[in-house]
Motif scaffolding. Structure first.
Motif, short mmCIF file in Angstrom:
data_model
loop_
_atom_site.label_atom_id
_atom_site.label_comp_id
_atom_site.label_asym_id
_atom_site.label_seq_id
_atom_site.Cartn_x
_atom_site.Cartn_y
_atom_site.Cartn_z
N GLN A 1 41.80 50.06 103.02
CA GLN A 1 42.93 50.59 102.26
C GLN A 1 42.74 50.41 100.76
N ILE A 2 41.50 50.39 100.32
CA ILE A 2 41.21 50.18 98.90
C ILE A 2 41.88 51.23 98.02
N ALA A 3 42.02 52.44 98.53
CA ALA A 3 42.69 53.50 97.75
C ALA A 3 44.13 53.11 97.45
N SER A 4 44.80 52.45 98.39
CA SER A 4 46.19 52.01 98.16
C SER A 4 46.24 50.95 97.06
N GLY A 5 45.26 50.05 97.05
CA GLY A 5 45.19 49.03 96.01
C GLY A 5 44.97 49.64 94.64
N LEU A 6 44.06 50.60 94.56
CA LEU A 6 43.82 51.28 93.29
C LEU A 6 45.03 52.07 92.83
N GLU A 7 45.74 52.65 93.77
CA GLU A 7 46.96 53.39 93.43
C GLU A 7 48.03 52.44 92.90
N TYR B 1 50.78 36.61 92.50
CA TYR B 1 50.89 37.90 93.18
C TYR B 1 50.08 37.80 94.46
N THR B 2 50.73 37.94 95.60
CA THR B 2 50.08 37.69 96.88
C THR B 2 49.67 38.95 97.63
N GLN B 3 49.96 40.12 97.11
CA GLN B 3 49.60 41.35 97.80
C GLN B 3 48.08 41.52 97.82
N THR B 4 47.52 41.78 98.98
CA THR B 4 46.10 42.08 99.09
C THR B 4 45.95 43.33 99.96
N TRP B 5 44.78 43.94 99.87
CA TRP B 5 44.51 45.14 100.65
C TRP B 5 43.22 44.96 101.42
N PRO B 6 43.21 45.38 102.70
CA PRO B 6 41.93 45.37 103.42
C PRO B 6 41.02 46.45 102.84
N THR C 1 51.33 46.29 90.41
CA THR C 1 50.69 44.99 90.57
C THR C 1 50.41 44.43 89.18
N TRP C 2 50.07 43.17 89.13
CA TRP C 2 49.68 42.56 87.86
C TRP C 2 48.56 41.58 88.15
N GLY C 3 47.87 41.18 87.11
CA GLY C 3 46.73 40.29 87.32
C GLY C 3 45.60 41.05 87.98
N LYS C 4 45.08 40.49 89.04
CA LYS C 4 43.97 41.11 89.75
C LYS C 4 44.46 41.66 91.08
N ALA C 5 43.98 42.80 91.45
CA ALA C 5 44.27 43.36 92.77
C ALA C 5 43.15 42.89 93.69
N VAL C 6 43.50 42.23 94.78
CA VAL C 6 42.52 41.62 95.66
C VAL C 6 42.28 42.51 96.88
N VAL C 7 41.02 42.78 97.15
CA VAL C 7 40.62 43.54 98.33
C VAL C 7 39.90 42.57 99.27
N ARG C 8 40.39 42.51 100.51
CA ARG C 8 39.76 41.65 101.52
C ARG C 8 38.62 42.43 102.16
N VAL C 9 37.40 41.92 102.04
CA VAL C 9 36.25 42.60 102.62
C VAL C 9 36.24 42.40 104.13
N LYS C 10 36.61 41.19 104.57
CA LYS C 10 36.74 40.94 106.00
C LYS C 10 37.84 39.93 106.21
N GLU C 11 38.46 39.98 107.36
CA GLU C 11 39.53 39.04 107.69
C GLU C 11 38.93 37.67 107.96
N GLU C 12 39.63 36.63 107.54
CA GLU C 12 39.18 35.27 107.82
C GLU C 12 39.44 34.93 109.27
N ASP C 13 38.53 34.20 109.87
CA ASP C 13 38.70 33.74 111.24
C ASP C 13 39.49 32.43 111.20
N SER C 14 40.76 32.46 111.62
CA SER C 14 41.62 31.29 111.53
C SER C 14 41.20 30.18 112.51
N SER C 15 40.29 30.48 113.45
CA SER C 15 39.86 29.45 114.39
C SER C 15 38.77 28.55 113.78
#
Length: 88
Positions: free
Chosen positions: A56-62, A48-53, A69-83
């Motif tokens: 938008q944690i309320a959307s993840g909890l909803e 399951y690849t859906q994550t929430w920033p 969703t199934w398994g674990k709902a993942v919340v991204r605390v900060k965006e990764e720096d792709s550089s």
């Protein structure tokens, strides 16, 4: 679990911690067999690849509440720096 009960399905699990303590020589063998199953395509894990920033944690909890969703709902605390180089 409701479907498991309704369809009379059996679930079998393994206490990996105890297994690695009681039969440590089997652990590499089991891992090789599992990885071979994945590589052959005989077993295809569901990821399951859906994550929430964090904002938008309320959307993840909803999504959890509505069983969207199934398994674990993942919340991204900060965006990764792709550089930056990936950590190993």
């Amino acid at each position: 679990m409701n479907i498991v009960l309704l369809k009379n399905i059996s679930l079998v699990g393994l206490h990996w911690g105890a297994y690695s303590l009681k039969e440590p020589s089997r652990v590499p063998v089991v891992w090789k067999e599992l990885l071979d199953l994945f590589a052959s395509g005989a077993v295809k894990p569901v990821v399951y690849t859906q994550t929430w920033p964090l904002e938008q944690i309320a959307s993840g909890l909803e999504a959890i509440e509505k069983r969207q969703t199934w398994g674990k709902a993942v919340v991204r605390v900060k965006e990764e720096d792709s550089s930056l180089p990936a950590k190993l």
